[in-house]
Design a protein around this motif. Structure first.
Motif, PDB file in Angstrom:
ATOM      1  N   ASP A  84      -1.836   5.888 -11.631  1.00 14.69           N
ATOM      2  CA  ASP A  84      -1.819   7.204 -10.987  1.00 14.69           C
ATOM      3  C   ASP A  84      -3.203   7.837 -11.022  1.00 14.69           C
ATOM      4  O   ASP A  84      -3.639   8.474 -10.046  1.00 14.69           O
ATOM      5  CB  ASP A  84      -0.815   8.126 -11.688  1.00 14.69           C
ATOM      6  CG  ASP A  84       0.620   7.848 -11.288  1.00 14.69           C
ATOM      7  OD1 ASP A  84       0.846   7.248 -10.219  1.00 14.69           O
ATOM      8  OD2 ASP A  84       1.535   8.243 -12.050  1.00 14.69           O
ATOM      9  N   ALA A  85      -3.903   7.673 -12.136  1.00 14.20           N
ATOM     10  CA  ALA A  85      -5.257   8.210 -12.239  1.00 14.20           C
ATOM     11  C   ALA A  85      -6.192   7.538 -11.241  1.00 14.20           C
ATOM     12  O   ALA A  85      -7.048   8.195 -10.621  1.00 14.20           O
ATOM     13  CB  ALA A  85      -5.775   8.039 -13.667  1.00 14.20           C
ATOM     14  N   GLU A  86      -6.031   6.224 -11.073  1.00 13.30           N
ATOM     15  CA  GLU A  86      -6.841   5.523 -10.069  1.00 13.30           C
ATOM     16  C   GLU A  86      -6.570   6.071  -8.672  1.00 13.30           C
ATOM     17  O   GLU A  86      -7.491   6.286  -7.879  1.00 13.30           O
ATOM     18  CB  GLU A  86      -6.535   4.015 -10.105  1.00 13.30           C
ATOM     19  CG  GLU A  86      -7.145   3.279 -11.267  1.00 13.30           C
ATOM     20  CD  GLU A  86      -6.970   1.777 -11.122  1.00 13.30           C
ATOM     21  OE1 GLU A  86      -6.694   1.295 -10.002  1.00 13.30           O
ATOM     22  OE2 GLU A  86      -7.118   1.072 -12.143  1.00 13.30           O
ATOM     23  N   ARG A  87      -5.299   6.286  -8.360  1.00 11.23           N
ATOM     24  CA  ARG A  87      -4.952   6.816  -7.042  1.00 11.23           C
ATOM     25  C   ARG A  87      -5.584   8.196  -6.832  1.00 11.23           C
ATOM     26  O   ARG A  87      -6.135   8.490  -5.771  1.00 11.23           O
ATOM     27  CB  ARG A  87      -3.431   6.895  -6.886  1.00 11.23           C
ATOM     28  CG  ARG A  87      -2.968   7.340  -5.499  1.00 11.23           C
ATOM     29  CD  ARG A  87      -1.459   7.473  -5.446  1.00 11.23           C
ATOM     30  NE  ARG A  87      -0.783   6.200  -5.630  1.00 11.23           N
ATOM     31  CZ  ARG A  87      -0.564   5.321  -4.647  1.00 11.23           C
ATOM     32  NH1 ARG A  87      -0.946   5.591  -3.415  1.00 11.23           N
ATOM     33  NH2 ARG A  87       0.057   4.191  -4.907  1.00 11.23           N
ATOM     34  N   LYS A  88      -5.496   9.018  -7.845  1.00 12.80           N
ATOM     35  CA  LYS A  88      -6.063  10.366  -7.752  1.00 12.80           C
ATOM     36  C   LYS A  88      -7.569  10.312  -7.537  1.00 12.80           C
ATOM     37  O   LYS A  88      -8.149  11.161  -6.839  1.00 12.80           O
ATOM     38  CB  LYS A  88      -5.742  11.153  -9.019  1.00 12.80           C
ATOM     39  CG  LYS A  88      -6.146  12.619  -8.958  1.00 12.80           C
ATOM     40  CD  LYS A  88      -5.676  13.367 -10.203  1.00 12.80           C
ATOM     41  CE  LYS A  88      -6.063  14.839 -10.118  1.00 12.80           C
ATOM     42  NZ  LYS A  88      -5.609  15.591 -11.336  1.00 12.80           N
ATOM     43  N   ALA A  89      -8.210   9.276  -8.102  1.00 13.71           N
ATOM     44  CA  ALA A  89      -9.658   9.110  -7.954  1.00 13.71           C
ATOM     45  C   ALA A  89     -10.044   8.446  -6.635  1.00 13.71           C
ATOM     46  O   ALA A  89     -11.230   8.230  -6.366  1.00 13.71           O
ATOM     47  CB  ALA A  89     -10.206   8.306  -9.123  1.00 13.71           C
ATOM     48  N   GLY A  90      -9.033   8.085  -5.814  1.00 13.84           N
ATOM     49  CA  GLY A  90      -9.318   7.520  -4.501  1.00 13.84           C
ATOM     50  C   GLY A  90      -9.297   6.015  -4.426  1.00 13.84           C
ATOM     51  O   GLY A  90      -9.616   5.436  -3.389  1.00 13.84           O
ATOM     52  N   ALA A 140      -3.341  -6.548  -8.536  1.00 15.11           N
ATOM     53  CA  ALA A 140      -2.895  -5.897  -7.299  1.00 15.11           C
ATOM     54  C   ALA A 140      -2.306  -4.513  -7.542  1.00 15.11           C
ATOM     55  O   ALA A 140      -1.940  -3.818  -6.580  1.00 15.11           O
ATOM     56  CB  ALA A 140      -1.858  -6.783  -6.608  1.00 15.11           C
ATOM     57  N   GLY A 141      -2.185  -4.113  -8.814  1.00 12.79           N
ATOM     58  CA  GLY A 141      -1.732  -2.764  -9.119  1.00 12.79           C
ATOM     59  C   GLY A 141      -0.283  -2.640  -9.514  1.00 12.79           C
ATOM     60  O   GLY A 141       0.223  -1.522  -9.677  1.00 12.79           O
ATOM     61  N   ALA A 142       0.426  -3.756  -9.688  1.00  9.96           N
ATOM     62  CA  ALA A 142       1.826  -3.685 -10.083  1.00  9.96           C
ATOM     63  C   ALA A 142       1.957  -3.210 -11.526  1.00  9.96           C
ATOM     64  O   ALA A 142       1.129  -3.539 -12.383  1.00  9.96           O
ATOM     65  CB  ALA A 142       2.497  -5.045  -9.929  1.00  9.96           C
ATOM     66  N   VAL A 143       2.990  -2.428 -11.787  1.00 12.26           N
ATOM     67  CA  VAL A 143       3.360  -2.059 -13.156  1.00 12.26           C
ATOM     68  C   VAL A 143       4.315  -3.129 -13.688  1.00 12.26           C
ATOM     69  O   VAL A 143       5.350  -3.404 -13.064  1.00 12.26           O
ATOM     70  CB  VAL A 143       4.050  -0.679 -13.184  1.00 12.26           C
ATOM     71  CG1 VAL A 143       4.554  -0.364 -14.596  1.00 12.26           C
ATOM     72  CG2 VAL A 143       3.099   0.404 -12.703  1.00 12.26           C
ATOM     73  N   ILE A 144       3.988  -3.733 -14.808  1.00 13.87           N
ATOM     74  CA  ILE A 144       4.857  -4.740 -15.411  1.00 13.87           C
ATOM     75  C   ILE A 144       5.919  -3.989 -16.212  1.00 13.87           C
ATOM     76  O   ILE A 144       5.686  -3.556 -17.342  1.00 13.87           O
ATOM     77  CB  ILE A 144       4.062  -5.719 -16.296  1.00 13.87           C
ATOM     78  CG1 ILE A 144       2.876  -6.316 -15.502  1.00 13.87           C
ATOM     79  CG2 ILE A 144       4.987  -6.811 -16.819  1.00 13.87           C
ATOM     80  CD1 ILE A 144       3.255  -7.013 -14.220  1.00 13.87           C
ATOM     81  N   LEU A 145       7.094  -3.839 -15.624  1.00 16.96           N
ATOM     82  CA  LEU A 145       8.145  -2.991 -16.180  1.00 16.96           C
ATOM     83  C   LEU A 145       8.853  -3.629 -17.368  1.00 16.96           C
ATOM     84  O   LEU A 145       9.262  -2.942 -18.306  1.00 16.96           O
ATOM     85  CB  LEU A 145       9.164  -2.658 -15.082  1.00 16.96           C
ATOM     86  CG  LEU A 145      10.314  -1.731 -15.435  1.00 16.96           C
ATOM     87  CD1 LEU A 145       9.787  -0.346 -15.821  1.00 16.96           C
ATOM     88  CD2 LEU A 145      11.281  -1.621 -14.256  1.00 16.96           C
ATOM     89  N   GLY A 146       9.014  -4.949 -17.336  1.00 17.98           N
ATOM     90  CA  GLY A 146       9.709  -5.626 -18.416  1.00 17.98           C
ATOM     91  C   GLY A 146      10.022  -7.056 -18.057  1.00 17.98           C
ATOM     92  O   GLY A 146       9.505  -7.603 -17.071  1.00 17.98           O
ATOM     93  N   LYS A 147      10.874  -7.674 -18.872  1.00 15.17           N
ATOM     94  CA  LYS A 147      11.234  -9.077 -18.717  1.00 15.17           C
ATOM     95  C   LYS A 147      12.728  -9.199 -18.411  1.00 15.17           C
ATOM     96  O   LYS A 147      13.555  -8.512 -19.010  1.00 15.17           O
ATOM     97  CB  LYS A 147      10.929  -9.849 -20.008  1.00 15.17           C
ATOM     98  CG  LYS A 147       9.463  -9.939 -20.399  1.00 15.17           C
ATOM     99  CD  LYS A 147       8.697 -10.890 -19.501  1.00 15.17           C
ATOM    100  CE  LYS A 147       7.383 -11.313 -20.128  1.00 15.17           C
ATOM    101  NZ  LYS A 147       7.537 -12.320 -21.182  1.00 15.17           N
ATOM    102  N   THR A 148      13.060 -10.112 -17.510  1.00 11.70           N
ATOM    103  CA  THR A 148      14.456 -10.305 -17.127  1.00 11.70           C
ATOM    104  C   THR A 148      15.103 -11.453 -17.897  1.00 11.70           C
ATOM    105  O   THR A 148      14.458 -12.435 -18.265  1.00 11.70           O
ATOM    106  CB  THR A 148      14.593 -10.579 -15.618  1.00 11.70           C
ATOM    107  OG1 THR A 148      13.771 -11.692 -15.259  1.00 11.70           O
ATOM    108  CG2 THR A 148      14.203  -9.356 -14.805  1.00 11.70           C
TER     109      THR A 148
END
Length: 526
Positions: A84-90, A140-148
């Protein structure tokens, strides 16, 4: 042990209540929709991550109790905050920026999570390293949410296994009918995507382990060509057939995830020619117009599945495809040859992998895993044994002439003698057939009871791309349509599948019924 591991993971994330995340709707939301909401400032990666965590807490361990997620990433919210901080910074890395993704628990991540393959023998396998495929997704910017959750050891331990069960994660339930199998081995990835526990997920396949859970859980799954996605730091079965693959609720989501997964990896020589591109950008509703499609009609299809298949073929015709029926050639001995390959490579590849694990992992060879299971039989083998492990332990290595002959035979029959022969006979660029029949009952006594056609074997052995796309419900259970092409034609199957999907609109969201709604409609209608 299972409850303790999950409790620790949930506690580490300070899980919000469902009410706290209720203002962010993630159910059935596509990657493009989530990205648009973040771009417009209507939500954030942190908010999305919290919403998915809340949904998992409410539905995976409570409510339907799907048991599709083994552990949540204690660093997920921190990753989301940084993005989110990266997005805010452009800076926006691409279409996956800030989007939460789940990873099958036989793929290493550098986060504070073990990579267990569902086995208590690997409960301490915290490597602190990313598999290259995860590193690409993170880049690529994905959030690694967890393991299945998954079928333990990716369904290679026993001939009588119950798909979707692991000693650490328990049994994954199918969100369409909770008494039915979620298939395997990427059962947790399939069920979690269907239930909107993440925007998309990564599975792995050796033979059927992406396309079966995708088909039976009503989602899209791509088993890529071998060599497109790195297998390094993925708990292995077979270097000839293993590959990670993307799973999502639409072809576009799968293509978007796949685009970020494809990369050459110096540690995995077969990826040297991996074709990196934006596979979602080329999707078109007109992709089937003027193309020739080879139609396979498996013997013994039940009438309701055949009717669903005929409707799907009608959609292909309406999309401009010319359909030519093909008869699969006789491929005597292919199954036995494949099994010889898998047993031999399992021993060699798994021993090599286990040698790289942390010292806390005490079972460091296949023989030691077999001994571990015997010593922990009450928790590791309550339903089925380890006959395949024991057979694999007796194999003679990668220099064994019998193994080499089996690999040459299976590859020849599946590729040149199988898929390529059918494509040539039809003058086609892609083949179609039903992926599987509907989900069977989960059965701890007799294990998996496959009850119809299976499209996975030939593309799995040949290393060719295989995409499954929902073609509706049969007796209340999802069934998929397979698109298969020759090696390297991943973009072609994605394009064909997208053109079909956009016309068919056949996916039906799950209802979490205790048992299958068997009628009267084949497509979920009344």
């Amino acid at each position: 042990m299972r409850r303790i591991l999950l409790a620790l993971s949930l506690a580490g994330l300070a899980v919000p209540t469902v009410a706290a995340a209720a203002d962010v709707k993630v159910e059935e939301a596509s990657i493009d929709q989530l990205q648009a909401l973040m771009r417009q400032g209507q939500t954030s990666s942190v908010a999305l991550t919290r919403a998915y965590i809340a949904r998992i807490a409410a539905m995976d361990r409570k409510g339907p109790t799907l048991r599709s997620v083994i552990t949540l990433n204690p660093d997920a919210l921190a990753q989301a905050k940084a993005l989110d901080a990266e997005r805010k910074a452009g800076r926006v890395r691409g279409p996956l920026h800030g989007v939460p993704i789940l990873i099958k628990d036989n793929i290493e991540t550098a986060d504070r999570m073990p990579t267990t393959a569902g086995s208590l023998a690997l409960k301490d396998n915290v490597t602190g390293r990313d598999a290259p495929v995860v590193a690409e997704l993170r880049r690529a910017g994905a959030v690694i949410l967890g393991k299945t959750n998954l079928s333990e050891w990716a369904n290679i331990r026993s001939t009588h296994a119950m798909s979707g069960w692991s000693a650490i994660g328990g049994l994954v339930k199918n969100p369409y009918a909770l008494d039915r199998t979620a298939c395997g081995s990427s059962s947790g990835s399939g069920a979690a995507v269907a239930a909107s526990f993440a925007a998309a997920a990564v599975g792995t396949e050796t033979d059927g382990s992406v396309v079966c859970p995708s088909s039976l859980n009503g989602v899209v799954g791509l088993k890529p060509s071998i060599g497109m996605v790195s297998r390094t730091r993925v708990v292995p079965i077979s270097h000839s057939q293993d590959t990670p693959g993307p799973m999502g609720r639409s072809v576009r989501d799968v293509a978007t995830l796949f685009s970020a997964m494809v990369a050459a990896d110096p540690e995995d020589a077969v990826t040297k020619g991996a074709v990196t591109r934006d596979y979602a950008a080329g999707l078109s509703v007109s992709a089937l117009s003027g193309t020739t499609v080879g139609v396979i009609r498996p013997e013994g299809m039940a009438a309701d599945l055949a009717a669903a298949y005929d409707r799907a073929l009608g959609v292909l015709r309406a999309a401009g495809a010319r359909l030519v029926e093909v008869t699969p050639p006789k491929l005597d001995g292919i199954g036995d040859a494949e099994f010889t390959v898998l047993k031999t490579e399992l021993k060699a590849d798994l021993n090599a992998y286990l040698a790289t694990t942390p010292a806390a992992v005490t079972a460091r060879t296949l023989d030691q895993l077999i001994a571990f299971d015997r010593d922990h039989a009450a928790t590791e083998m309550p339903f089925f044994q380890q006959e395949i492990f024991e057979l694999a332990a007796k194999t003679k290595g990668l220099d064994d002439p019998d193994y080499k002959a089996a690999r040459a035979k299976s590859l020849r029959l599946a590729g040149a003698g199988g898929i390529d022969t059918m494509l040539k006979a039809a003058g086609a660029t892609v083949l179609v057939e039903p992926t599987y029949a509907g989900a069977w009952l989960s059965d701890p006594v007799y294990g998996d009871q496959y009850n119809g056609p299976s499209a996975s074997e030939l593309p799995a052995i040949a290393g060719y791309p295989h995409l499954t796309v929902p073609m509706g419900l049969v007796k209340g259970l999802p069934v998929g349509l397979s698109f298969i092409a020759t090696r390297g034609e991943d973009a072609r199957v994605l394009g064909a599948g997208y053109a079909y999907e956009q016309r068919a609109k056949a996916r039906v969201a799950p209802r979490y019924l205790p048992q299958a709604d068997v009628g009267p409609g084949l497509d979920g209608t009344r």
